[in-house]
Design a protein around this motif. Structure first.
Motif, PDB file in Angstrom:
ATOM      1  N   GLY A 563       0.710  -1.096   0.064  1.00 23.61           N
ATOM      2  CA  GLY A 563      -0.062   0.202   0.073  1.00 23.61           C
ATOM      3  C   GLY A 563       0.645   1.361  -0.021  1.00 23.61           C
ATOM      4  O   GLY A 563       0.112   2.283   0.193  1.00 23.61           O
ATOM      5  N   HIS A 564       2.305   1.166  -0.387  1.00 22.94           N
ATOM      6  CA  HIS A 564       2.809   2.313  -0.093  1.00 22.94           C
ATOM      7  C   HIS A 564       3.349   2.967  -1.745  1.00 22.94           C
ATOM      8  O   HIS A 564       4.389   3.675  -1.976  1.00 22.94           O
ATOM      9  CB  HIS A 564       4.207   2.322   0.573  1.00 22.94           C
ATOM     10  N   GLY A 565       2.546   2.527  -2.501  1.00 22.66           N
ATOM     11  CA  GLY A 565       2.627   3.123  -4.114  1.00 22.66           C
ATOM     12  C   GLY A 565       3.663   2.369  -4.838  1.00 22.66           C
ATOM     13  O   GLY A 565       4.027   2.972  -5.726  1.00 22.66           O
ATOM     14  N   HIS A 566       4.282   1.209  -4.612  1.00 22.96           N
ATOM     15  CA  HIS A 566       5.101   0.428  -5.299  1.00 22.96           C
ATOM     16  C   HIS A 566       4.634  -0.235  -6.492  1.00 22.96           C
ATOM     17  O   HIS A 566       3.577  -0.850  -6.373  1.00 22.96           O
ATOM     18  CB  HIS A 566       5.783  -0.507  -4.383  1.00 22.96           C
ATOM     19  N   HIS A 567       5.141   0.285  -7.640  1.00 20.27           N
ATOM     20  CA  HIS A 567       4.699  -0.175  -8.888  1.00 20.27           C
ATOM     21  C   HIS A 567       5.565  -1.480  -9.565  1.00 20.27           C
ATOM     22  O   HIS A 567       5.229  -1.881 -10.564  1.00 20.27           O
ATOM     23  CB  HIS A 567       4.398   0.905  -9.617  1.00 20.27           C
ATOM     24  N   ARG A 568       6.880  -1.181  -9.023  1.00 20.76           N
ATOM     25  CA  ARG A 568       7.946  -2.100  -9.535  1.00 20.76           C
ATOM     26  C   ARG A 568       8.422  -3.138  -8.552  1.00 20.76           C
ATOM     27  O   ARG A 568       8.722  -2.514  -7.599  1.00 20.76           O
ATOM     28  CB  ARG A 568       8.962  -1.557 -10.100  1.00 20.76           C
ATOM     29  N   LEU A 569       8.789  -4.274  -8.913  1.00 21.49           N
ATOM     30  CA  LEU A 569       9.405  -5.211  -7.793  1.00 21.49           C
ATOM     31  C   LEU A 569      10.633  -4.845  -7.378  1.00 21.49           C
ATOM     32  O   LEU A 569      10.743  -5.132  -6.133  1.00 21.49           O
ATOM     33  CB  LEU A 569       9.548  -6.691  -8.648  1.00 21.49           C
ATOM     34  N   HIS A 570      11.496  -4.241  -8.159  1.00 22.44           N
ATOM     35  CA  HIS A 570      12.731  -3.782  -7.673  1.00 22.44           C
ATOM     36  C   HIS A 570      12.711  -2.794  -6.908  1.00 22.44           C
ATOM     37  O   HIS A 570      13.746  -2.545  -6.064  1.00 22.44           O
ATOM     38  CB  HIS A 570      13.657  -3.751  -8.918  1.00 22.44           C
ATOM     39  N   THR A 571      11.662  -1.953  -6.654  1.00 24.42           N
ATOM     40  CA  THR A 571      11.710  -0.963  -5.674  1.00 24.42           C
ATOM     41  C   THR A 571      11.156  -1.417  -4.445  1.00 24.42           C
ATOM     42  O   THR A 571      11.159  -0.505  -3.469  1.00 24.42           O
ATOM     43  CB  THR A 571      10.609   0.156  -6.243  1.00 24.42           C
ATOM     44  N   LEU A 572      10.724  -2.674  -4.259  1.00 25.54           N
ATOM     45  CA  LEU A 572      10.182  -3.126  -2.971  1.00 25.54           C
ATOM     46  C   LEU A 572      11.261  -3.394  -1.773  1.00 25.54           C
ATOM     47  O   LEU A 572      12.126  -4.014  -2.381  1.00 25.54           O
ATOM     48  CB  LEU A 572       9.453  -4.595  -3.003  1.00 25.54           C
ATOM     49  N   PRO A 573      11.336  -2.861  -0.751  1.00 22.81           N
ATOM     50  CA  PRO A 573      12.350  -3.132   0.399  1.00 22.81           C
ATOM     51  C   PRO A 573      12.286  -4.569   0.545  1.00 22.81           C
ATOM     52  O   PRO A 573      11.036  -5.150   0.679  1.00 22.81           O
ATOM     53  CB  PRO A 573      11.986  -2.255   1.498  1.00 22.81           C
ATOM     54  N   ARG A 574      13.373  -5.392   1.007  1.00 21.68           N
ATOM     55  CA  ARG A 574      13.315  -6.703   0.942  1.00 21.68           C
ATOM     56  C   ARG A 574      13.754  -7.007   2.404  1.00 21.68           C
ATOM     57  O   ARG A 574      14.599  -6.152   3.254  1.00 21.68           O
ATOM     58  CB  ARG A 574      14.543  -7.386   0.111  1.00 21.68           C
ATOM     59  N   GLN A 575      13.546  -8.277   3.016  1.00 22.94           N
ATOM     60  CA  GLN A 575      14.116  -8.484   4.380  1.00 22.94           C
ATOM     61  C   GLN A 575      15.324  -9.400   3.972  1.00 22.94           C
ATOM     62  O   GLN A 575      15.344 -10.338   3.352  1.00 22.94           O
ATOM     63  CB  GLN A 575      13.110  -9.464   5.097  1.00 22.94           C
ATOM     64  N   PRO A 576      16.415  -8.770   4.050  1.00 21.30           N
ATOM     65  CA  PRO A 576      17.645  -9.436   3.765  1.00 21.30           C
ATOM     66  C   PRO A 576      17.987 -10.712   4.256  1.00 21.30           C
ATOM     67  O   PRO A 576      17.862 -11.128   5.382  1.00 21.30           O
ATOM     68  CB  PRO A 576      18.815  -8.496   4.407  1.00 21.30           C
ATOM     69  N   GLY A 577      18.419 -11.814   3.421  1.00 19.66           N
ATOM     70  CA  GLY A 577      18.821 -12.899   3.670  1.00 19.66           C
ATOM     71  C   GLY A 577      17.451 -14.041   3.730  1.00 19.66           C
ATOM     72  O   GLY A 577      17.643 -14.984   4.060  1.00 19.66           O
ATOM     73  N   LEU A 578      16.124 -13.410   3.692  1.00 19.51           N
ATOM     74  CA  LEU A 578      15.115 -14.235   3.733  1.00 19.51           C
ATOM     75  C   LEU A 578      14.398 -14.473   2.428  1.00 19.51           C
ATOM     76  O   LEU A 578      14.158 -13.616   1.575  1.00 19.51           O
ATOM     77  CB  LEU A 578      14.188 -13.452   4.596  1.00 19.51           C
ATOM     78  N   TRP A 579      14.213 -15.864   2.003  1.00 14.72           N
ATOM     79  CA  TRP A 579      13.788 -16.222   0.919  1.00 14.72           C
ATOM     80  C   TRP A 579      12.600 -17.162   1.062  1.00 14.72           C
ATOM     81  O   TRP A 579      12.378 -17.582   2.134  1.00 14.72           O
ATOM     82  CB  TRP A 579      14.745 -16.993  -0.330  1.00 14.72           C
ATOM     83  N   CYS A 580      11.992 -17.439   0.042  1.00 14.25           N
ATOM     84  CA  CYS A 580      10.755 -18.630   0.160  1.00 14.25           C
ATOM     85  C   CYS A 580      10.496 -19.092  -1.234  1.00 14.25           C
ATOM     86  O   CYS A 580      11.082 -18.610  -2.319  1.00 14.25           O
ATOM     87  CB  CYS A 580       9.627 -17.938   0.509  1.00 14.25           C
ATOM     88  N   VAL A 581      10.278 -20.545  -1.372  1.00 15.58           N
ATOM     89  CA  VAL A 581       9.840 -21.461  -2.396  1.00 15.58           C
ATOM     90  C   VAL A 581       8.457 -22.087  -1.782  1.00 15.58           C
ATOM     91  O   VAL A 581       8.565 -22.972  -1.286  1.00 15.58           O
ATOM     92  CB  VAL A 581      10.912 -22.251  -2.716  1.00 15.58           C
ATOM     93  N   GLN A 582       7.416 -21.318  -2.309  1.00 14.89           N
ATOM     94  CA  GLN A 582       6.278 -21.677  -1.648  1.00 14.89           C
ATOM     95  C   GLN A 582       4.966 -21.630  -2.761  1.00 14.89           C
ATOM     96  O   GLN A 582       5.410 -21.489  -3.956  1.00 14.89           O
ATOM     97  CB  GLN A 582       5.682 -20.524  -0.784  1.00 14.89           C
ATOM     98  N   GLY A 583       3.743 -22.159  -2.247  1.00 16.28           N
ATOM     99  CA  GLY A 583       2.517 -21.979  -3.316  1.00 16.28           C
ATOM    100  C   GLY A 583       2.672 -22.799  -4.394  1.00 16.28           C
ATOM    101  O   GLY A 583       2.269 -22.810  -5.357  1.00 16.28           O
ATOM    102  N   PHE A 584       3.250 -24.247  -4.121  1.00 18.77           N
ATOM    103  CA  PHE A 584       3.118 -25.144  -5.161  1.00 18.77           C
ATOM    104  C   PHE A 584       1.760 -25.865  -5.698  1.00 18.77           C
ATOM    105  O   PHE A 584       1.684 -26.472  -6.796  1.00 18.77           O
ATOM    106  CB  PHE A 584       4.257 -26.140  -4.978  1.00 18.77           C
ATOM    107  N   GLY A 585       0.960 -25.485  -4.789  1.00 13.19           N
ATOM    108  CA  GLY A 585      -0.453 -26.157  -5.189  1.00 13.19           C
ATOM    109  C   GLY A 585      -0.251 -27.607  -5.335  1.00 13.19           C
ATOM    110  O   GLY A 585       0.180 -28.223  -4.525  1.00 13.19           O
ATOM    111  N   ALA A 586      -1.017 -27.831  -6.470  1.00 18.09           N
ATOM    112  CA  ALA A 586      -1.029 -29.281  -6.848  1.00 18.09           C
ATOM    113  C   ALA A 586      -0.061 -29.517  -7.923  1.00 18.09           C
ATOM    114  O   ALA A 586      -0.054 -30.650  -8.265  1.00 18.09           O
ATOM    115  CB  ALA A 586      -2.663 -29.667  -7.551  1.00 18.09           C
ATOM    116  N   ARG A 587       0.830 -28.831  -8.378  1.00 15.48           N
ATOM    117  CA  ARG A 587       1.858 -29.147  -8.965  1.00 15.48           C
ATOM    118  C   ARG A 587       3.222 -29.231  -8.655  1.00 15.48           C
ATOM    119  O   ARG A 587       4.398 -28.964  -9.100  1.00 15.48           O
ATOM    120  CB  ARG A 587       1.925 -28.130 -10.216  1.00 15.48           C
ATOM    121  N   GLY A 588       3.512 -29.822  -7.331  1.00 17.79           N
ATOM    122  CA  GLY A 588       4.654 -29.691  -6.729  1.00 17.79           C
ATOM    123  C   GLY A 588       5.578 -30.649  -7.354  1.00 17.79           C
ATOM    124  O   GLY A 588       7.087 -30.265  -7.612  1.00 17.79           O
ATOM    125  N   ILE A 589       5.243 -31.677  -8.056  1.00 20.93           N
ATOM    126  CA  ILE A 589       6.291 -32.356  -8.861  1.00 20.93           C
ATOM    127  C   ILE A 589       6.855 -31.544 -10.117  1.00 20.93           C
ATOM    128  O   ILE A 589       8.258 -31.354 -10.231  1.00 20.93           O
ATOM    129  CB  ILE A 589       5.701 -33.859  -9.262  1.00 20.93           C
TER     130      ILE A 589
END
Length: 638
Positions: A563-589
């Motif tokens: 909600g802070h007006g970010h329109h581009r992914l590269h402008t989003l502030p990140r949590q350094p060192g934190l990553w995720c690999v999520q949301g595989f749903g029914a297609r995990g394989i």
């Protein structure tokens, strides 16, 4: 994306490989390997420039027969001071078949071992990126089958050396255009060099305008001059390699296990924390799952992603001797006449090789299956089933010196420290600490404070296990419509599956077994008439679903960015060192191998295995952007 037109192996009268389409030779008549070493290796000051480096990245504009790649790989192998890893990114608009490569490579016996590996791993000829892990994973070849003049913009890499190779500017002007040269600027690392055999004035001018200082030097054999250049800009390196390769992975399902595997292959020390007593105890614990792509006539994002994921999974399975799988074929039957016609049109429009996708009419579909069906559909000859727990076990056991797994280790909370992240138990004890932490816990992720904003939800799914004797009349193939049926695995045939969003009941329900039997009867008329749901058992799992049915992979942004007006992914502030690999749903394989490769490449700052638009479509930050999200391309899962 246009259909691929494979190259034809032809020879000029002097015996040099030749392209009739471009009326030009693939390399100098005075010796291909010698030309590669003189022009492209020597012109880029190699091997000296890669010595002592953590990694070295080369980009080539025309792969051809792979001569420059083979010469580079051989020189890298022979150098005791070589970089730890070698990345080679190359484009080819008209790739050769593996059979033609094998014939052409016979002319260069000095490359026999490397050429054999290349031929063994050569991908199916479909458009887009293909990632080949060679030489025990230390040489990574990223092939982009498509036109470099348009596909360069899809690449995310920091390139140390450019091999500008292709048919002559007079015969193939698009490959030497000012537009293409400017595209090199975006990819050039500080101090990047280039080399090419042409000294055409227009090429020199275009490279100079693209911030490369170019000069002539003596050419190879019968050619008087060649061109070398160096990138003038001193911009900072945006893709620095990590110096402390330690990571925590939360979850030992198929997402976490394949990520741990790919991290370890890249030299990382990985601690995996799993709350259960064994790997693949959550959504990844099914007896078997389907693997095949999901095409569309327009080759949309989902089509491109599932194709890339399917091919990456097949490649990974060949690396894991303990993985259980069978390329038995997958038949995807049309829902009705209109859907069947759409499937036929998709096969015709895509033009994929028949080993990847065919259309089977009703009679052919019935023959494949050994049971009459009501419509034809897609036939994936090399698709099949995979047992996810076996993949997880094999991946976690592949690098015992680099992967440590702690079972019965539930993580209560994550804490940021001055040097990285801690995973803590409910007692407050530190379970693990590292500079990098990767969330791969499936449906549990949103309960952690750092992921509370994530719009992932759990979808309950129930599968039913039929005794193998009930399926003896079927051929040993996977069939789906929606709904699916597997061939016998360990004495059982798996059918399914239900899906109830937000339903958290962990118990099997007779009503769901009945629904699975009804679904399979619609797929295979009268098949389950004699099977009573009351006597069935199965399994309940909870799939981690994203709103757009795409995986959620990449750096984790700060939730406060919403909600802070970010329109581009590269402008989003990140949590350094934190990553995720999520949301595989029914297609995990299908997702697992490709998403692990993408995530590790992002962490390492290496060339990415997917086009930029696909990387953005998977980024966690897409849910925090102010701009309206694109509609889902999820389609029908089976």
């Amino acid at each position: 994306m246009d259909k691929l037109q494979p190259a034809r192996l032809e020879y000029a009268t002097c015996g040099t490989p030749y392209s009739a389409a471009y009326d030009d030779q693939y390399h100098s008549a005075y010796g291909g390997p010698a030309q590669s070493r003189y022009v492209f290796l020597g012109g880029n000051e190699l091997p000296q420039r890669w010595q002592g480096k953590d990694r070295f990245v080369i980009l080539e504009t025309g792969f051809g027969l792979g001569l420059n790649f083979l010469a580079t790989w051989q020189a890298w192998r022979a150098d005791p001071q070589r970089s730890r890893r070698l990345h080679f990114v190359s484009f080819e608009k008209h790739p050769f078949t593996a059979a033609d490569l094998a014939i052409a490579h016979q002319a260069w016996p000095e490359f026999a071992e490397c050429a054999g590996q290349l031929q063994q791993h050569w991908p199916v000829l479909t458009p887009g990126m293909h990632r080949l892990h060679l030489d025990a994973g230390q040489v990574i070849l990223t092939l982009i089958f498509g036109d470099a003049s348009t596909q360069l913009r899809t690449v995310n890499a920091s390139v140390d050396a450019f091999f500008l190779d292709g048919f002559s500017p007079a015969k193939n002007p698009e490959l030497w255009s000012p537009y293409l040269c400017r595209a090199l600027t975006r990819l050039a690392a500080p101090g990047a060099t280039l080399a090419t055999w042409t000294v055409a004035g227009a090429v020199r001018a275009a490279l100079n305008d693209a911030e490369f200082e170019v000069r002539k030097r003596p050419g190879f054999a019968g050619k008087r001059q060649m061109l070398v250049g160096r990138f003038r800009s001193q911009r900072p390196n945006r893709h620095a390699a990590p110096t402390d390769r330690r990571a925590i992975v939360i979850g030992a399902g198929i997402a976490g296990s394949t990520t741990a595997y790919r991290l370890a292959a890249a030299g990382w020390q990985v601690t995996v924390l799993e709350q259960a007593a064994a790997p693949a105890s959550g959504a990844s614990s099914n007896l078997a799952g389907v693997f095949r792509p999901l095409p569309s006539a327009d080759d949309n994002r989902l089509s491109r992603l599932t194709r890339a994921g399917y091919l990456a999974t097949r490649a990974l399975l060949t690396e894991l001797p303990g993985a259980r799988w069978a390329a038995c074929g997958v038949l995807h039957v049309g829902r009705d006449a209109e859907h069947e016609a759409q499937q036929r049109r998709a096969v015709e429009a895509l033009g994929w090789p028949p080993e990847l996708l065919q259309f089977a009419d009703r009679a052919a579909a019935s023959r494949h299956l050994g049971w009459p069906v009501t419509a034809g559909g897609w036939w994936f000859p090399d698709g099949g089933w995979v047992q996810p727990p076996s993949v997880c076990r094999a991946a976690l056991a592949a690098f015992p010196e680099r992967i440590t797994v702690h079972f019965n280790a539930p993580v209560e909370r994550l804490e940021k420290t001055a040097t990285g992240w801690q995973a803590r138990a409910a007692s407050g004890a530190v379970l693990a600490e590292a500079p990098v932490l990767i969330m791969a816990s499936g449906a549990a992720a949103p309960r952690f404070a750092q992921f509370a904003w994530l719009p992932q939800y759990a979808a309950r799914g129930q599968v039913s296990h039929l005794p193998a004797r009930a399926t003896t009349s079927l051929a040993a193939v996977v069939v789906g419509k929606p709904g699916y049926a597997m061939p016998e695995v360990d004495g059982l045939c798996l059918i399914g599956a239900t899906q109830q969003d937000g339903d958290l009941d962990p118990n099997e329900r007779q009503a769901d077994h009945r629904a699975n039997l009804e679904r399979i009867n619609r797929l295979l008329p009268s098949f389950a008439d004699a099977i009573e749901p009351a006597g069935l058992h199965g399994r309940v799992g909870f799939r981690p679903m994203s709103p757009d049915r795409m995986p959620i992979v990449g750096p984790v942004p700060e939730a406060s960015a919403a909600g802070h007006g970010h329109h581009r992914l590269h402008t989003l502030p990140r949590q350094p060192g934190l990553w995720c690999v999520q949301g595989f749903g029914a297609r995990g394989i299908v997702w697992s191998a490709l998403m692990a490769d993408l995530l590790v490449s992002q962490i390492e700052g290496e060339p990415l295995p997917l086009a930029n638009d696909l990387v953005d479509a998977l980024a966690p930050g897409r849910f925090l952007l102010k701009a309206k999200q694109a509609p889902s391309e999820a389609g029908d899962d089976t």
